[in-house]
Design a protein around this motif. Sequence first.
Motif, short mmCIF file in Angstrom:
data_model
loop_
_atom_site.label_atom_id
_atom_site.label_comp_id
_atom_site.label_asym_id
_atom_site.label_seq_id
_atom_site.Cartn_x
_atom_site.Cartn_y
_atom_site.Cartn_z
N CYS A 141 -58.66 14.26 19.69
CA CYS A 141 -59.50 14.90 18.72
C CYS A 141 -60.47 13.70 17.83
CB CYS A 141 -58.80 15.59 17.58
SG CYS A 141 -57.50 14.55 16.73
N TRP A 142 -60.00 12.75 18.01
CA TRP A 142 -61.04 11.53 17.12
C TRP A 142 -62.12 11.11 17.95
CZ3 TRP A 142 -58.93 12.78 13.13
CH2 TRP A 142 -57.25 12.64 12.78
N ALA A 159 -53.89 9.28 13.40
CA ALA A 159 -53.27 8.67 14.63
C ALA A 159 -52.73 10.11 15.11
CB ALA A 159 -51.91 7.81 14.26
N GLY A 160 -52.29 10.14 16.46
CA GLY A 160 -51.63 11.23 16.83
C GLY A 160 -51.37 11.10 18.39
N VAL A 161 -50.96 12.24 18.95
CA VAL A 161 -50.61 12.09 20.43
C VAL A 161 -51.29 13.41 21.03
CG1 VAL A 161 -48.70 13.34 19.73
CG2 VAL A 161 -48.72 12.48 22.14
N ASN A 166 -58.34 24.76 19.98
CA ASN A 166 -58.04 25.42 18.77
C ASN A 166 -57.93 24.67 17.63
OD1 ASN A 166 -58.06 27.58 20.67
ND2 ASN A 166 -55.51 27.88 20.33
N LEU A 167 -57.46 23.42 17.46
CA LEU A 167 -57.26 22.60 16.62
C LEU A 167 -58.70 22.14 16.05
CD1 LEU A 167 -55.17 18.97 16.49
CD2 LEU A 167 -57.88 19.25 16.26
N LEU A 168 -59.67 21.96 17.00
CA LEU A 168 -60.94 21.71 16.39
C LEU A 168 -61.53 22.90 15.73
CD1 LEU A 168 -62.01 19.32 19.57
CD2 LEU A 168 -61.69 18.54 17.06
N LEU A 197 -64.15 15.44 17.31
CA LEU A 197 -65.01 14.85 15.97
C LEU A 197 -65.91 13.76 15.78
CD1 LEU A 197 -61.80 14.95 13.27
CD2 LEU A 197 -63.43 16.81 14.13
N GLY A 198 -65.94 12.71 17.08
CA GLY A 198 -66.67 11.81 17.20
C GLY A 198 -66.63 10.64 16.25
N LEU A 199 -65.66 10.40 15.71
CA LEU A 199 -65.30 9.17 15.10
C LEU A 199 -65.09 8.09 15.83
CD1 LEU A 199 -62.44 10.17 12.54
CD2 LEU A 199 -64.89 10.56 12.21
N LEU A 200 -64.94 8.07 16.90
CA LEU A 200 -64.92 6.98 18.03
C LEU A 200 -65.77 7.78 19.10
CD1 LEU A 200 -61.02 6.30 18.53
CD2 LEU A 200 -62.83 5.09 17.22
N PRO A 201 -66.78 6.52 19.49
CA PRO A 201 -67.94 7.17 20.32
C PRO A 201 -67.52 7.11 21.87
CG PRO A 201 -68.24 4.98 19.73
CD PRO A 201 -67.03 5.38 19.14
N TYR A 202 -66.47 7.37 22.20
CA TYR A 202 -65.89 7.36 23.69
C TYR A 202 -65.34 8.89 23.79
CZ TYR A 202 -65.65 2.73 21.95
OH TYR A 202 -66.05 1.52 21.38
#
Length: 245
Positions: free
Chosen positions: A139-140, A131-133, A106-108, A160-165
Motif C-alpha cells: 500500500c505504501w 509499517a505492515g505486511v 479493497n484496502l486502497l 498510495l505512492g509514498l515510496l516511488p517504487y
Amino acid sequence: MPASVPTIVATSGGYRPGQRSRLEFNALVHHAVDRSGVHGRTPRLTYLGTASGDQDWRIASMHEAGRVAGFDVSALRLFTMPNVADIEAHLLAQDVVWVDGGSVANLLAVWRVHGLDEIFRRVWDAGVVLAGVSAGSICWFTGGTTDSFGPGLRPVTNGLGLLPYANGVHYDSESRRRPLVHELVGSGVLGETHCTDDGVGLVYEGTDLAEVVAERRDVAAYRVVRAADGAVQEERWQPRLLASA
C-alpha cells in the motif's frame, strides 16, 4: 517522541505462533517500534485490518499480541463505520501504524473513501512509523502484485505512492510472484520494484532505503529493474538478522 525522519517499514513478515495465544509479534514489528524512537513509556501501536474487513477475531489476536509484547495496541476500524471520531488525530497519537494483509485493492479503495490517502502522508511526515505486511506493505508503494482479484496474480498500480517504487511480497514462498514481477517490470507496467522474501523487511527513511532486516535466516530482499536494453535485472540485498524479540 516521533521518528527523527519519515519512516516506513515494509515487510513480508512480523508474526510468529504464540506460546499461549494464536500469534505474537515477531522481530519485524518490534523493529518498527524501535524505529519510532519511543522510550520512557509504553509504545502505542494501532492496527489496521481493513484489507481483511476488520475481522473481530483478528483484532482480538492483535490485542493479545500487544499484551504479550508490552505494547498499547488499539485498532482503527473502518467497517461498518470508523470507530473513532477523528481518524487523523488517532493516527497522530500513535508511535507505529501496523497494516495487516488481505486485499490491497479493497484496502486502497476503502482508505480513499475515508481520505486516508491524504491523511497518511501527513501522519508519515509527522514521524509516525508506517509499517505492515503483504497488503500492508504494498500500500505504501506505487503498486505491486496482488491476488485481490482472484487466484491468478494481477498488477495493482494505484498504491498510495509514498515510496516511488513498486513492491513485491512473499517472493520466496509464492512461486508466481517472482516471474510476474519480472514480466511487469519488463513491460513497464511496474517501475523499479523492491521485493521481500517471507520474514524480511525494508526500512525507508524518507524515500531512501535505509536498511534491509530479517527475522529469520537464509532470506533476502531484491531490487528488480529494467535495463536500457530492455533486459530485466535482479539485484539481491542481504538483510541484517534481527535479534529475536
